[in-house]
Design a protein around this motif. Structure first.
Motif, PDB file in Angstrom:
ATOM      1  N   SER A  84       0.826  -1.192   0.000  1.00  0.00           N
ATOM      2  CA  SER A  84       0.000   0.000   0.000  1.00  0.00           C
ATOM      3  C   SER A  84       0.868   1.253   0.000  1.00  0.00           C
ATOM      4  CB  SER A  84      -0.913   0.016   1.235  1.00  0.00           C
ATOM      5  OG  SER A  84      -0.157   0.050   2.421  1.00  0.00           O
ATOM      6  N   VAL A  85       0.359   2.299  -0.614  1.00  0.00           N
ATOM      7  CA  VAL A  85       1.028   3.591  -0.613  1.00  0.00           C
ATOM      8  C   VAL A  85       0.020   4.638  -0.174  1.00  0.00           C
ATOM      9  CG1 VAL A  85       2.673   2.986  -2.442  1.00  0.00           C
ATOM     10  CG2 VAL A  85       0.464   3.967  -3.039  1.00  0.00           C
ATOM     11  N   PRO A  86       0.496   5.780   0.334  1.00  0.00           N
ATOM     12  CA  PRO A  86      -0.437   6.813   0.772  1.00  0.00           C
ATOM     13  C   PRO A  86      -1.133   7.479  -0.416  1.00  0.00           C
ATOM     14  CG  PRO A  86       1.826   7.579   0.934  1.00  0.00           C
ATOM     15  CD  PRO A  86       1.897   6.125   0.602  1.00  0.00           C
ATOM     16  N   ASP A  87      -2.203   8.178  -0.122  1.00  0.00           N
ATOM     17  CA  ASP A  87      -2.903   8.964  -1.132  1.00  0.00           C
ATOM     18  C   ASP A  87      -2.106  10.256  -1.327  1.00  0.00           C
ATOM     19  OD1 ASP A  87      -4.550  10.540  -2.650  1.00  0.00           O
ATOM     20  OD2 ASP A  87      -6.335  10.251  -1.417  1.00  0.00           O
ATOM     21  N   TYR A  88      -1.542  10.439  -2.519  1.00  0.00           N
ATOM     22  CA  TYR A  88      -0.632  11.561  -2.759  1.00  0.00           C
ATOM     23  C   TYR A  88      -1.339  12.897  -2.979  1.00  0.00           C
ATOM     24  CZ  TYR A  88       2.800   7.846  -3.436  1.00  0.00           C
ATOM     25  OH  TYR A  88       3.603   6.749  -3.263  1.00  0.00           O
ATOM     26  N   GLY A  89      -2.648  12.866  -3.145  1.00  0.00           N
ATOM     27  CA  GLY A  89      -3.382  14.113  -3.341  1.00  0.00           C
ATOM     28  C   GLY A  89      -2.906  14.860  -4.570  1.00  0.00           C
ATOM     29  N   GLN A  90      -2.635  16.159  -4.427  1.00  0.00           N
ATOM     30  CA  GLN A  90      -2.233  17.002  -5.549  1.00  0.00           C
ATOM     31  C   GLN A  90      -0.884  16.608  -6.136  1.00  0.00           C
ATOM     32  OE1 GLN A  90      -2.854  21.314  -4.922  1.00  0.00           O
ATOM     33  NE2 GLN A  90      -3.969  20.746  -3.068  1.00  0.00           N
ATOM     34  N   ALA A  91      -0.103  15.842  -5.403  1.00  0.00           N
ATOM     35  CA  ALA A  91       1.217  15.432  -5.893  1.00  0.00           C
ATOM     36  C   ALA A  91       1.176  14.130  -6.679  1.00  0.00           C
ATOM     37  CB  ALA A  91       2.184  15.279  -4.714  1.00  0.00           C
ATOM     38  N   SER A  92       0.002  13.554  -6.831  1.00  0.00           N
ATOM     39  CA  SER A  92      -0.113  12.241  -7.456  1.00  0.00           C
ATOM     40  C   SER A  92       0.479  12.204  -8.862  1.00  0.00           C
ATOM     41  CB  SER A  92      -1.583  11.816  -7.508  1.00  0.00           C
ATOM     42  OG  SER A  92      -1.711  10.549  -8.121  1.00  0.00           O
ATOM     43  N   GLY A  93       0.157  13.191  -9.673  1.00  0.00           N
ATOM     44  CA  GLY A  93       0.635  13.201 -11.058  1.00  0.00           C
ATOM     45  C   GLY A  93       2.139  13.251 -11.159  1.00  0.00           C
ATOM     46  N   GLN A  94       2.751  14.187 -10.436  1.00  0.00           N
ATOM     47  CA  GLN A  94       4.197  14.349 -10.554  1.00  0.00           C
ATOM     48  C   GLN A  94       4.956  13.173  -9.948  1.00  0.00           C
ATOM     49  OE1 GLN A  94       4.138  18.092  -8.481  1.00  0.00           O
ATOM     50  NE2 GLN A  94       5.224  17.274  -6.710  1.00  0.00           N
ATOM     51  N   LEU A  95       4.474  12.621  -8.842  1.00  0.00           N
ATOM     52  CA  LEU A  95       5.165  11.500  -8.229  1.00  0.00           C
ATOM     53  C   LEU A  95       5.026  10.232  -9.066  1.00  0.00           C
ATOM     54  CD1 LEU A  95       4.430  11.979  -4.417  1.00  0.00           C
ATOM     55  CD2 LEU A  95       6.386  12.761  -5.759  1.00  0.00           C
ATOM     56  N   THR A  96       3.865  10.040  -9.654  1.00  0.00           N
ATOM     57  CA  THR A  96       3.667   8.878 -10.517  1.00  0.00           C
ATOM     58  C   THR A  96       4.530   8.977 -11.760  1.00  0.00           C
ATOM     59  OG1 THR A  96       1.400   8.598  -9.725  1.00  0.00           O
ATOM     60  CG2 THR A  96       1.962   7.542 -11.813  1.00  0.00           C
ATOM     61  N   GLN A  97       4.669  10.172 -12.282  1.00  0.00           N
ATOM     62  CA  GLN A  97       5.449  10.389 -13.501  1.00  0.00           C
ATOM     63  C   GLN A  97       6.899   9.930 -13.344  1.00  0.00           C
ATOM     64  OE1 GLN A  97       6.286  14.518 -14.644  1.00  0.00           O
ATOM     65  NE2 GLN A  97       5.688  14.017 -16.743  1.00  0.00           N
ATOM     66  N   ILE A  98       7.459  10.085 -12.158  1.00  0.00           N
ATOM     67  CA  ILE A  98       8.863   9.713 -11.955  1.00  0.00           C
ATOM     68  C   ILE A  98       9.016   8.412 -11.158  1.00  0.00           C
ATOM     69  CG2 ILE A  98       9.692  12.081 -12.155  1.00  0.00           C
ATOM     70  CD1 ILE A  98       9.842  12.234  -9.118  1.00  0.00           C
ATOM     71  N   GLY A  99       7.934   7.672 -11.011  1.00  0.00           N
ATOM     72  CA  GLY A  99       8.019   6.334 -10.442  1.00  0.00           C
ATOM     73  C   GLY A  99       8.123   6.240  -8.936  1.00  0.00           C
ATOM     74  N   ILE A 100       7.750   7.302  -8.230  1.00  0.00           N
ATOM     75  CA  ILE A 100       7.867   7.303  -6.769  1.00  0.00           C
ATOM     76  C   ILE A 100       6.981   6.258  -6.095  1.00  0.00           C
ATOM     77  CG2 ILE A 100       7.473   8.681  -4.682  1.00  0.00           C
ATOM     78  CD1 ILE A 100      10.072   9.325  -6.167  1.00  0.00           C
ATOM     79  N   PRO A 101       5.740   6.034  -6.544  1.00  0.00           N
ATOM     80  CA  PRO A 101       4.923   5.015  -5.867  1.00  0.00           C
ATOM     81  C   PRO A 101       5.597   3.646  -5.813  1.00  0.00           C
ATOM     82  CG  PRO A 101       3.530   6.365  -7.253  1.00  0.00           C
ATOM     83  CD  PRO A 101       4.942   6.762  -7.566  1.00  0.00           C
TER      84      PRO A 101
END
Length: 206
Positions: free
Chosen positions: A27-44
């Motif tokens: 499980s990962v936290p709900d990134y909220g407004q940062a979801s797009g940018q964090l997903t784009q660079i593979g952070i999840p």
């Protein structure tokens, strides 16, 4: 089979069975407004694997960190005592929380912990906030502040320096030519090279 039959596919080579992510990292936290940018660079994927910055010492060099001491996005950073050091190399004091806000913006992409609203990429790291930049003017002296902050970071065991700074043209018209940007001329470049030589990772963004 659909992929194998594509005209652009020469060969398919099996590499083994896919292993699912262990349950403790599922499980990962709900990134909220940062979801797009964090997903784009593979952070999840990194968070799922347990890499959240824990026990890593980060130094941020910037122009100020306004309200980081009271902003609730950084509540966990303060309550867990992971805000380990703050210093203003420009003014020679620790009053970095009333200066420019750019450093706070940068810190939010790294250290914010507001699930469902805004999450940082390395929300469990330890942070030292170091002001080396003034927004009023652009001066060669700011490179010296950067150098001083780097030397302090080395002595403090900082592992990663994040610096959203760069210098070419200074107030008054002096500065570096394109030929000077050779990795050996600018003070800040030489300082960054020394930092890398002793094992620090330097990350620069604008």
């Amino acid at each position: 089979e659909a992929i194998r039959n594509l005209s652009i596919v020469k060969q398919i080579q099996p590499l083994g069975d896919y292993k699912t992510i262990p349950a403790q990292f599922a499980s990962v936290p709900d990134y909220g407004q940062a979801s797009g940018q964090l997903t784009q660079i593979g952070i999840p994927c990194l968070h799922q694997a347990g890499f959240t910055g824990k026990n890593i010492k980060m130094g941020i060099f910037d122009s100020g960190f306004r309200n980081v001491n009271i902003n609730n996005a950084f509540d966990s950073l303060r309550s867990q005592q992971r805000l380990t050091y703050a210093y203003d190399f420009v003014n020679g004091d620790t009053d970095i929380f009333n200066e420019d806000s750019h450093g706070a913006d940068v810190l939010s992409t790294m250290a914010a912990w507001r699930p469902g609203i805004l999450m940082g990429a390395s929300y469990e790291a330890n942070y030292s906030l170091l002001r080396t930049e003034t927004v009023a003017t652009e001066s060669p002296l700011e490179e010296v502040y950067w150098l001083q902050a780097m030397e302090w970071s080395d002595s403090a065991g900082i592992q990663i320096i994040q610096s959203s700074l760069g210098y070419t043209t200074f107030s008054g018209g002096s500065g570096y030519t394109y030929a000077d940007l050779n990795g050996h001329t600018a003070v800040i470049t030489q300082a960054a090279q020394k930092a890398a030589e002793v094992g620090m990772c330097i990350v620069t963004g604008k």
